[in-house]
Write a protein that holds these residues in place. Structure first.
Motif, PDB file in Angstrom:
ATOM      1  N   HIS A 257       0.846  -1.188   0.000  1.00 33.51           N
ATOM      2  CA  HIS A 257       0.000   0.000   0.000  1.00 33.51           C
ATOM      3  C   HIS A 257       0.881   1.238   0.000  1.00 33.51           C
ATOM      4  CE1 HIS A 257       1.026   0.103   4.285  1.00 33.51           C
ATOM      5  NE2 HIS A 257       0.630   1.372   4.270  1.00 33.51           N
ATOM      6  N   GLN A 258       0.272   2.346  -0.355  1.00 32.23           N
ATOM      7  CA  GLN A 258       0.946   3.626  -0.238  1.00 32.23           C
ATOM      8  C   GLN A 258      -0.081   4.698   0.084  1.00 32.23           C
ATOM      9  OE1 GLN A 258       2.833   3.860  -4.115  1.00 32.23           O
ATOM     10  NE2 GLN A 258       1.162   5.073  -4.963  1.00 32.23           N
ATOM     11  N   GLU A 259       0.393   5.765   0.732  1.00 40.79           N
ATOM     12  CA  GLU A 259      -0.489   6.851   1.146  1.00 40.79           C
ATOM     13  C   GLU A 259       0.186   8.169   0.822  1.00 40.79           C
ATOM     14  OE1 GLU A 259      -2.987   8.348   5.089  1.00 40.79           O
ATOM     15  OE2 GLU A 259      -1.288   6.965   5.301  1.00 40.79           O
ATOM     16  N   ALA A 260      -0.566   9.082   0.238  1.00 45.82           N
ATOM     17  CA  ALA A 260      -0.033  10.406  -0.081  1.00 45.82           C
ATOM     18  C   ALA A 260      -1.180  11.396  -0.103  1.00 45.82           C
ATOM     19  CB  ALA A 260       0.688  10.393  -1.429  1.00 45.82           C
ATOM     20  N   GLY A 261      -1.041  12.484   0.640  1.00 38.43           N
ATOM     21  CA  GLY A 261      -2.057  13.529   0.634  1.00 38.43           C
ATOM     22  C   GLY A 261      -3.420  13.067   1.082  1.00 38.43           C
ATOM     23  N   GLY A 262      -3.453  12.106   1.989  1.00 33.99           N
ATOM     24  CA  GLY A 262      -4.731  11.615   2.484  1.00 33.99           C
ATOM     25  C   GLY A 262      -5.384  10.563   1.611  1.00 33.99           C
ATOM     26  N   ARG A 263      -4.793  10.281   0.471  1.00 31.33           N
ATOM     27  CA  ARG A 263      -5.335   9.242  -0.413  1.00 31.33           C
ATOM     28  C   ARG A 263      -4.530   7.964  -0.250  1.00 31.33           C
ATOM     29  NH1 ARG A 263      -9.281  10.126  -3.511  1.00 31.33           N
ATOM     30  NH2 ARG A 263      -8.827   8.282  -4.758  1.00 31.33           N
ATOM     31  N   VAL A 264      -5.232   6.862  -0.296  1.00 35.85           N
ATOM     32  CA  VAL A 264      -4.632   5.551  -0.045  1.00 35.85           C
ATOM     33  C   VAL A 264      -4.774   4.691  -1.294  1.00 35.85           C
ATOM     34  CG1 VAL A 264      -4.737   3.455   1.354  1.00 35.85           C
ATOM     35  CG2 VAL A 264      -5.162   5.695   2.404  1.00 35.85           C
ATOM     36  N   GLU A 265      -3.738   3.940  -1.609  1.00 41.41           N
ATOM     37  CA  GLU A 265      -3.814   2.949  -2.689  1.00 41.41           C
ATOM     38  C   GLU A 265      -3.411   1.598  -2.127  1.00 41.41           C
ATOM     39  OE1 GLU A 265      -2.501   3.643  -6.846  1.00 41.41           O
ATOM     40  OE2 GLU A 265      -1.073   2.012  -6.456  1.00 41.41           O
ATOM     41  N   LEU A 266      -4.279   0.622  -2.324  1.00 41.86           N
ATOM     42  CA  LEU A 266      -4.012  -0.751  -1.905  1.00 41.86           C
ATOM     43  C   LEU A 266      -3.819  -1.611  -3.146  1.00 41.86           C
ATOM     44  CD1 LEU A 266      -6.858  -1.156   0.775  1.00 41.86           C
ATOM     45  CD2 LEU A 266      -4.552  -0.232   1.107  1.00 41.86           C
ATOM     46  N   ARG A 267      -2.834  -2.492  -3.110  1.00 39.72           N
ATOM     47  CA  ARG A 267      -2.625  -3.449  -4.194  1.00 39.72           C
ATOM     48  C   ARG A 267      -2.921  -4.845  -3.664  1.00 39.72           C
ATOM     49  NH1 ARG A 267      -1.982  -1.937  -9.631  1.00 39.72           N
ATOM     50  NH2 ARG A 267      -1.259   0.231  -9.618  1.00 39.72           N
ATOM     51  N   THR A 268      -3.728  -5.596  -4.427  1.00 40.37           N
ATOM     52  CA  THR A 268      -4.184  -6.888  -3.953  1.00 40.37           C
ATOM     53  C   THR A 268      -4.317  -7.877  -5.098  1.00 40.37           C
ATOM     54  OG1 THR A 268      -6.033  -8.054  -2.899  1.00 40.37           O
ATOM     55  CG2 THR A 268      -6.572  -6.066  -4.136  1.00 40.37           C
ATOM     56  N   ALA A 269      -4.079  -9.149  -4.794  1.00 40.37           N
ATOM     57  CA  ALA A 269      -4.295 -10.209  -5.773  1.00 40.37           C
ATOM     58  C   ALA A 269      -5.722 -10.743  -5.705  1.00 40.37           C
ATOM     59  CB  ALA A 269      -3.304 -11.353  -5.545  1.00 40.37           C
ATOM     60  N   GLY A 270      -6.470 -10.329  -4.656  1.00 37.82           N
ATOM     61  CA  GLY A 270      -7.860 -10.769  -4.491  1.00 37.82           C
ATOM     62  C   GLY A 270      -8.771  -9.563  -4.342  1.00 37.82           C
ATOM     63  N   LEU A 271      -9.136  -8.965  -5.476  1.00 38.17           N
ATOM     64  CA  LEU A 271      -9.874  -7.706  -5.450  1.00 38.17           C
ATOM     65  C   LEU A 271     -11.186  -7.838  -4.678  1.00 38.17           C
ATOM     66  CD1 LEU A 271     -10.200  -4.776  -6.322  1.00 38.17           C
ATOM     67  CD2 LEU A 271     -11.134  -5.588  -8.501  1.00 38.17           C
ATOM     68  N   GLN A 272     -11.960  -8.865  -4.929  1.00 37.92           N
ATOM     69  CA  GLN A 272     -13.270  -8.999  -4.277  1.00 37.92           C
ATOM     70  C   GLN A 272     -13.105  -9.137  -2.771  1.00 37.92           C
ATOM     71  OE1 GLN A 272     -16.089 -11.653  -6.134  1.00 37.92           O
ATOM     72  NE2 GLN A 272     -17.000 -12.210  -4.175  1.00 37.92           N
ATOM     73  N   ARG A 273     -12.168  -9.977  -2.351  1.00 36.34           N
ATOM     74  CA  ARG A 273     -11.944 -10.186  -0.911  1.00 36.34           C
ATOM     75  C   ARG A 273     -11.536  -8.886  -0.230  1.00 36.34           C
ATOM     76  NH1 ARG A 273      -6.611 -13.286   1.346  1.00 36.34           N
ATOM     77  NH2 ARG A 273      -6.795 -12.631   3.541  1.00 36.34           N
ATOM     78  N   THR A 274     -10.583  -8.181  -0.808  1.00 36.07           N
ATOM     79  CA  THR A 274     -10.081  -6.953  -0.183  1.00 36.07           C
ATOM     80  C   THR A 274     -11.151  -5.873  -0.160  1.00 36.07           C
ATOM     81  OG1 THR A 274      -7.844  -7.471  -0.965  1.00 36.07           O
ATOM     82  CG2 THR A 274      -8.276  -5.197  -0.301  1.00 36.07           C
ATOM     83  N   LEU A 275     -11.851  -5.719  -1.268  1.00 31.75           N
ATOM     84  CA  LEU A 275     -12.873  -4.678  -1.345  1.00 31.75           C
ATOM     85  C   LEU A 275     -14.023  -4.971  -0.383  1.00 31.75           C
ATOM     86  CD1 LEU A 275     -13.797  -2.082  -2.713  1.00 31.75           C
ATOM     87  CD2 LEU A 275     -14.840  -3.479  -4.513  1.00 31.75           C
ATOM     88  N   THR A 276     -14.423  -6.233  -0.291  1.00 37.49           N
ATOM     89  CA  THR A 276     -15.496  -6.603   0.637  1.00 37.49           C
ATOM     90  C   THR A 276     -15.113  -6.267   2.073  1.00 37.49           C
ATOM     91  OG1 THR A 276     -16.279  -8.374  -0.808  1.00 37.49           O
ATOM     92  CG2 THR A 276     -16.908  -8.498   1.516  1.00 37.49           C
ATOM     93  N   GLY A 277     -13.899  -6.642   2.464  1.00 36.22           N
ATOM     94  CA  GLY A 277     -13.446  -6.354   3.823  1.00 36.22           C
ATOM     95  C   GLY A 277     -13.388  -4.870   4.102  1.00 36.22           C
ATOM     96  N   LEU A 278     -12.927  -4.102   3.119  1.00 40.20           N
ATOM     97  CA  LEU A 278     -12.821  -2.657   3.289  1.00 40.20           C
ATOM     98  C   LEU A 278     -14.201  -2.023   3.449  1.00 40.20           C
ATOM     99  CD1 LEU A 278     -10.962  -0.130   3.202  1.00 40.20           C
ATOM    100  CD2 LEU A 278     -11.327  -0.102   0.719  1.00 40.20           C
TER     101      LEU A 278
END
Length: 329
Positions: A257-278
């Motif tokens: 992950h990375q964060e800059a200026g209050g915006r966050v970017e997550l990188r994942t191999a399981g988009l559905q799993r990560t997005l659901t949890g978030l």
């Protein structure tokens, strides 16, 4: 799509320019792949990766330094007479006589083509009927590319080689060409395509291979190749909340992950799993994640990661593709 037998077979292919040793240059280094009947296969790579050198061998324009090539069951160089009338070739540059009209150019080419289409039919396929009486020197660059394609289709080819077919075309003409290529494929034409437009390969290709330094370094369907690279999720953290307040990122399946200026970017191999949890976390905290954007990797991202790598990796190939391999020489 149910593809038939292989019509292009490449095994251990090599192409060297100049003498052996340090004085020469090996542009194609022990590659192997097949293309099945009715399939559109894209060969991708940066300039100098070996794409054009490979395609010229498939077209029978040169003899391989090593390995084996078969097109429609024949050696395209040694048995050119058995192959040429069954294939169509669109080179990067046509080199037409500038004083002839578009119709005269097609007529001249038809005299050398077995079973040629009528002139107006060929011009109509590529949208040049209204320009049939215009001299080549007065055609735009994009129109000359369409004339190139008309000549490649003149003999109703079983196998069509397209080398950068939409270079110089405006977006409308590019999409019209895509529709034509799709129609040809649906009618059973086998197409081998090289292109620098990655969205073109993603839109058209049934399978593809990415070349780097003369080798195939990734292969499979566009989905398979893209799937080897992580998806991304972007959003803005609500005021007063920080990345450390999120559930444990590893539990969400986040690779980095990375964060800059209050915006966050997550990188994942399981988009559905990560997005659901978030999203469940945000719901439980009664928070809104502004600017939420989630998407799989694009072919462009995968291509840049693969073709732009500085070291030669093992070939990235999905098991389902089966008939396409690349080997380090």
């Amino acid at each position: 799509m149910d593809f038939g037998e292989s019509v292009i077979e490449v095994s251990g292919l090599r192409r060297r320019y100049g003498r052996s040793g340090d004085k020469g240059f090996e542009a194609v280094r022990d590659i192997s792949f097949t293309v099945r009947r009715g399939e559109l296969f894209a060969l991708l790579g940066t300039n100098g990766a070996g794409k054009t050198s490979t395609v010229e061998l498939l077209e029978g324009l040169a003899r391989p330094t090593g390995g084996r090539v078969r097109v429609l069951g024949h050696d395209p160089y040694g048995e050119r007479g058995a192959v040429r009338h069954r294939t169509g070739v669109m080179l990067q540059e046509g080199g037409f006589p500038s004083g002839l009209t578009a119709a005269e150019t097609v007529t001249m080419w038809a005299g050398c083509t077995t079973g040629a289409r009528p002139v107006d039919e060929a011009l109509g396929l590529v949208g040049l009927i209204g320009r049939r009486d215009v001299r080549v020197k007065q055609l735009s660059g994009g129109e000359r590319r369409r004339l190139d394609l008309a000549l490649a289709l003149l003999g109703r080819p079983e196998v069509l080689f397209l080398d950068e077919p939409t270079t110089g075309l405006d977006p409308e003409a590019r999409h019209t060409t895509w529709d034509l290529v799709r129609r040809l494929r649906e009618e059973g034409t086998t197409v081998l395509l090289t292109t620098h437009y990655l969205e073109e390969a993603e839109a058209l290709a049934d399978r593809l291979a990415i070349m780097r330094e003369g080798r195939i370094v990734a292969a499979g369907t566009p989905t398979e190749v893209i799937g080897t690279h992580p998806a991304r999720i972007r959003f803005a953290m609500p005021p007063g909340w920080f990345v450390g307040d999120l559930p444990p990122l590893a539990e969400l399946g986040v690779l980095r992950h990375q964060e800059a200026g209050g915006r966050v970017e997550l990188r994942t191999a399981g988009l559905q799993r990560t997005l659901t949890g978030l999203l469940l976390w945000a719901r439980d905290k009664n928070l809104e994640l502004e600017g939420l954007d989630a998407r799989t990797a694009s072919l462009e991202e995968a291509f840049l990661a693969i073709a732009g790598a500085t070291e030669s990796p093992a070939v990235a190939e999905a098991p389902a593709s089966g008939a396409l391999t690349g080997r380090n020489g």
